[in-house]
Motif scaffolding. Sequence first.
Motif, PDB file in Angstrom:
ATOM      1  N   ARG A  88       2.708  -7.561 -12.754  1.00 17.92           N
ATOM      2  CA  ARG A  88       4.434  -7.037 -13.069  1.00 17.92           C
ATOM      3  C   ARG A  88       4.638  -5.731 -13.141  1.00 17.92           C
ATOM      4  NH1 ARG A  88       4.596  -8.942 -19.410  1.00 17.92           N
ATOM      5  NH2 ARG A  88       3.690  -6.890 -20.036  1.00 17.92           N
ATOM      6  N   LEU A  89       5.459  -5.439 -12.589  1.00 19.94           N
ATOM      7  CA  LEU A  89       6.400  -3.978 -12.344  1.00 19.94           C
ATOM      8  C   LEU A  89       6.906  -4.095 -12.791  1.00 19.94           C
ATOM      9  CD1 LEU A  89       7.196  -5.061  -8.021  1.00 19.94           C
ATOM     10  CD2 LEU A  89       5.309  -3.890  -8.964  1.00 19.94           C
ATOM     11  N   THR A  90       7.399  -2.430 -13.331  1.00 13.94           N
ATOM     12  CA  THR A  90       8.911  -2.251 -13.834  1.00 13.94           C
ATOM     13  C   THR A  90       9.194  -1.181 -13.193  1.00 13.94           C
ATOM     14  OG1 THR A  90       7.501  -0.203 -14.367  1.00 13.94           O
ATOM     15  CG2 THR A  90       7.530  -1.471 -16.216  1.00 13.94           C
ATOM     16  N   PRO A  91      11.076  -1.471 -13.297  1.00 17.28           N
ATOM     17  CA  PRO A  91      11.832  -0.615 -12.393  1.00 17.28           C
ATOM     18  C   PRO A  91      11.552   0.883 -11.387  1.00 17.28           C
ATOM     19  CG  PRO A  91      13.086  -1.261 -14.228  1.00 17.28           C
ATOM     20  CD  PRO A  91      11.897  -1.562 -14.539  1.00 17.28           C
ATOM     21  N   GLY A  92      12.097   0.551 -10.173  1.00 22.13           N
ATOM     22  CA  GLY A  92      11.273   1.732  -9.133  1.00 22.13           C
ATOM     23  C   GLY A  92       9.614   1.888  -9.337  1.00 22.13           C
ATOM     24  N   ALA A  93       8.825   0.268  -9.569  1.00 17.80           N
ATOM     25  CA  ALA A  93       7.577   0.981  -9.875  1.00 17.80           C
ATOM     26  C   ALA A  93       6.938   1.001  -8.128  1.00 17.80           C
ATOM     27  CB  ALA A  93       6.582  -0.201 -10.546  1.00 17.80           C
ATOM     28  N   ASN A  94       5.707   1.780  -8.183  1.00 22.51           N
ATOM     29  CA  ASN A  94       5.252   1.817  -6.515  1.00 22.51           C
ATOM     30  C   ASN A  94       3.866   1.554  -6.876  1.00 22.51           C
ATOM     31  OD1 ASN A  94       4.313   2.817  -5.012  1.00 22.51           O
ATOM     32  ND2 ASN A  94       5.556   4.617  -4.131  1.00 22.51           N
ATOM     33  N   ASN A  95       2.861   1.313  -6.517  1.00 21.66           N
ATOM     34  CA  ASN A  95       1.428   1.028  -6.976  1.00 21.66           C
ATOM     35  C   ASN A  95       0.693   0.673  -5.124  1.00 21.66           C
ATOM     36  OD1 ASN A  95      -1.345  -0.135  -7.435  1.00 21.66           O
ATOM     37  ND2 ASN A  95      -0.313   1.332  -9.282  1.00 21.66           N
ATOM     38  N   GLY A  96      -0.197   0.339  -4.808  1.00 23.49           N
ATOM     39  CA  GLY A  96      -0.669   0.233  -3.356  1.00 23.49           C
ATOM     40  C   GLY A  96      -2.506  -0.792  -3.843  1.00 23.49           C
ATOM     41  N   LEU A  97      -2.513  -1.682  -3.089  1.00 26.42           N
ATOM     42  CA  LEU A  97      -3.822  -2.113  -3.100  1.00 26.42           C
ATOM     43  C   LEU A  97      -4.814  -1.738  -1.878  1.00 26.42           C
ATOM     44  CD1 LEU A  97      -5.989  -4.684  -4.273  1.00 26.42           C
ATOM     45  CD2 LEU A  97      -4.938  -6.272  -2.715  1.00 26.42           C
ATOM     46  N   GLY A  98      -6.071  -1.199  -2.481  1.00 27.45           N
ATOM     47  CA  GLY A  98      -6.561  -0.638  -1.888  1.00 27.45           C
ATOM     48  C   GLY A  98      -7.775  -1.390  -1.021  1.00 27.45           C
ATOM     49  N   ILE A  99      -8.402  -2.060   0.247  1.00 29.85           N
ATOM     50  CA  ILE A  99      -8.987  -2.464   0.970  1.00 29.85           C
ATOM     51  C   ILE A  99      -9.980  -1.321   1.693  1.00 29.85           C
ATOM     52  CG2 ILE A  99      -7.551  -4.826   0.395  1.00 29.85           C
ATOM     53  CD1 ILE A  99      -7.961  -4.702   2.480  1.00 29.85           C
ATOM     54  N   HIS A 100     -11.145  -1.626   1.615  1.00 34.86           N
ATOM     55  CA  HIS A 100     -11.851  -1.251   2.518  1.00 34.86           C
ATOM     56  C   HIS A 100     -12.275  -0.200   2.358  1.00 34.86           C
ATOM     57  CE1 HIS A 100     -12.017  -4.996   5.858  1.00 34.86           C
ATOM     58  NE2 HIS A 100     -12.650  -5.227   4.774  1.00 34.86           N
ATOM     59  N   ALA A 101     -11.697   0.685   1.380  1.00 39.99           N
ATOM     60  CA  ALA A 101     -11.817   1.573   0.801  1.00 39.99           C
ATOM     61  C   ALA A 101     -13.438   2.891   0.312  1.00 39.99           C
ATOM     62  CB  ALA A 101     -10.640   2.394   0.050  1.00 39.99           C
ATOM     63  N   PRO A 102     -12.879   3.926   0.865  1.00 36.82           N
ATOM     64  CA  PRO A 102     -13.695   4.714   0.624  1.00 36.82           C
ATOM     65  C   PRO A 102     -13.547   5.195  -0.834  1.00 36.82           C
ATOM     66  CG  PRO A 102     -12.455   6.695   1.624  1.00 36.82           C
ATOM     67  CD  PRO A 102     -12.146   4.951   2.388  1.00 36.82           C
ATOM     68  N   LEU A 103     -14.812   6.084  -2.106  1.00 35.72           N
ATOM     69  CA  LEU A 103     -14.088   6.556  -3.303  1.00 35.72           C
ATOM     70  C   LEU A 103     -13.212   7.458  -3.270  1.00 35.72           C
ATOM     71  CD1 LEU A 103     -17.239   5.495  -5.577  1.00 35.72           C
ATOM     72  CD2 LEU A 103     -14.929   4.799  -4.944  1.00 35.72           C
ATOM     73  N   GLU A 104     -13.509   8.428  -1.682  1.00 35.80           N
ATOM     74  CA  GLU A 104     -12.678  10.080  -2.262  1.00 35.80           C
ATOM     75  C   GLU A 104     -11.752   9.581  -0.941  1.00 35.80           C
ATOM     76  OE1 GLU A 104     -13.084  12.280  -4.009  1.00 35.80           O
ATOM     77  OE2 GLU A 104     -14.793  10.843  -5.098  1.00 35.80           O
ATOM     78  N   GLY A 105     -10.324  10.731  -0.589  1.00 31.44           N
ATOM     79  CA  GLY A 105      -9.582  10.871   0.581  1.00 31.44           C
ATOM     80  C   GLY A 105      -8.506   9.544   0.114  1.00 31.44           C
ATOM     81  N   ASP A 106      -7.869   9.425   0.882  1.00 31.21           N
ATOM     82  CA  ASP A 106      -6.670   9.307   0.752  1.00 31.21           C
ATOM     83  C   ASP A 106      -6.556   7.577   1.356  1.00 31.21           C
ATOM     84  OD1 ASP A 106      -4.115   6.848   1.276  1.00 31.21           O
ATOM     85  OD2 ASP A 106      -3.342   9.412   1.635  1.00 31.21           O
ATOM     86  N   ALA A 107      -7.209   6.228   0.066  1.00 31.06           N
ATOM     87  CA  ALA A 107      -7.265   5.138   1.177  1.00 31.06           C
ATOM     88  C   ALA A 107      -6.531   4.823   2.216  1.00 31.06           C
ATOM     89  CB  ALA A 107      -7.466   3.883  -0.157  1.00 31.06           C
ATOM     90  N   ALA A 108      -4.851   5.062   1.771  1.00 31.65           N
ATOM     91  CA  ALA A 108      -4.037   4.287   3.166  1.00 31.65           C
ATOM     92  C   ALA A 108      -4.213   4.495   4.333  1.00 31.65           C
ATOM     93  CB  ALA A 108      -2.599   5.068   3.053  1.00 31.65           C
ATOM     94  N   TYR A 109      -5.401   5.763   4.542  1.00 33.89           N
ATOM     95  CA  TYR A 109      -5.848   6.273   5.902  1.00 33.89           C
ATOM     96  C   TYR A 109      -7.176   5.998   6.386  1.00 33.89           C
ATOM     97  CZ  TYR A 109      -1.389   7.862   5.887  1.00 33.89           C
ATOM     98  OH  TYR A 109       0.513   8.089   5.716  1.00 33.89           O
ATOM     99  N   LEU A 110      -7.915   5.980   5.114  1.00 35.82           N
ATOM    100  CA  LEU A 110      -9.265   5.951   4.897  1.00 35.82           C
ATOM    101  C   LEU A 110      -9.960   4.087   5.305  1.00 35.82           C
ATOM    102  CD1 LEU A 110     -10.491   9.472   3.557  1.00 35.82           C
ATOM    103  CD2 LEU A 110     -10.114   8.809   6.262  1.00 35.82           C
ATOM    104  N   GLY A 111      -9.410   4.416   4.079  1.00 38.17           N
ATOM    105  CA  GLY A 111      -9.406   2.655   4.289  1.00 38.17           C
ATOM    106  C   GLY A 111      -8.155   1.701   5.104  1.00 38.17           C
ATOM    107  N   LYS A 112      -7.890   0.888   4.001  1.00 34.68           N
ATOM    108  CA  LYS A 112      -6.013   0.045   4.304  1.00 34.68           C
ATOM    109  C   LYS A 112      -5.558  -0.167   3.302  1.00 34.68           C
ATOM    110  CE  LYS A 112      -9.010  -1.956   7.553  1.00 34.68           C
ATOM    111  NZ  LYS A 112     -10.264  -1.897   7.666  1.00 34.68           N
ATOM    112  N   GLU A 113      -4.421   0.735   3.126  1.00 40.46           N
ATOM    113  CA  GLU A 113      -3.550  -0.413   2.027  1.00 40.46           C
ATOM    114  C   GLU A 113      -2.556  -1.337   2.246  1.00 40.46           C
ATOM    115  OE1 GLU A 113      -0.047   2.339  -1.826  1.00 40.46           O
ATOM    116  OE2 GLU A 113      -1.176   3.488   0.123  1.00 40.46           O
ATOM    117  N   ILE A 114      -2.451  -1.820   1.092  1.00 39.64           N
ATOM    118  CA  ILE A 114      -1.847  -3.165   1.182  1.00 39.64           C
ATOM    119  C   ILE A 114      -0.641  -2.819  -0.027  1.00 39.64           C
ATOM    120  CG2 ILE A 114      -0.854  -5.966   0.813  1.00 39.64           C
ATOM    121  CD1 ILE A 114      -4.273  -5.174   1.480  1.00 39.64           C
TER     122      ILE A 114
END
Length: 226
Positions: A88-114
């Motif tokens: 459930r979002l609030t107005p203007g909310a931004n989040n992401g779902l990391g998959i195949h991600a390491p625990l450190e670093g940017d998951a959008a690049y070092l894993g994948k982000e939906i």
Amino acid sequence: MTYRPIKLNHLVLVLPLLFNSCVSLTKSDEIGFRTLFNGKNLNGWVGNTSSYRAEGGMIVVDPNGGGSGGNLFTKEEFSDFILRFEFRLTPGANNGLGIHAPLEGDAAYLGKEIQILDNTAEQYADLHPYQYHGSVYGIIPAQRGFLNTVGNWNQHEVYVNGSTIKVILNGTTILEGDFIDASKNGTLDNKDHPGLKRNKGHIGFLGHGDVVHFKNIRIKDLSTNK
């Protein structure tokens, strides 16, 4: 045409049959799934456990908890899976779902982000197509127009098998593609995504300082069936 009223006793007999049919289909569809969030605490999760909290059967992102939301990951790593949850979002909310991600670093690049995003917010009117809700960030854009109104719950399903991915939002497939094929001639954001080569890692919520609610988080591990 002669009007013939339905007898009450017939209606009483039919309704339970319809109801039981729906329930059995729902239960059948959930075979093989297990919960990732027990609804009570963040056991089984690591990361920013001050900004994410368990409350009322939900995981709530609280930007006042420190770290502007930050990231919350499963302790376990997953390869091929079907992940289902509600958000459930609030107005203007931004989040992401990391998959195949390491625990450190940017998951959008070092894993994948939906992406998990309020597409209707004015500040997001000029984003790139690969930045809207359901997109694999920087790689594959998702269809828009299937989010429920902000403040209402959404049903989300993510299917990952090898390099293929499917994202289903409120019963509609909004993305279906292949990580490797989509990036063979370069990524849409023209950035390096070494995480595209990862086939296993943590699942996580990637906060951006906005309040978002998650519940009914469950997974079916497909790698155990191979």
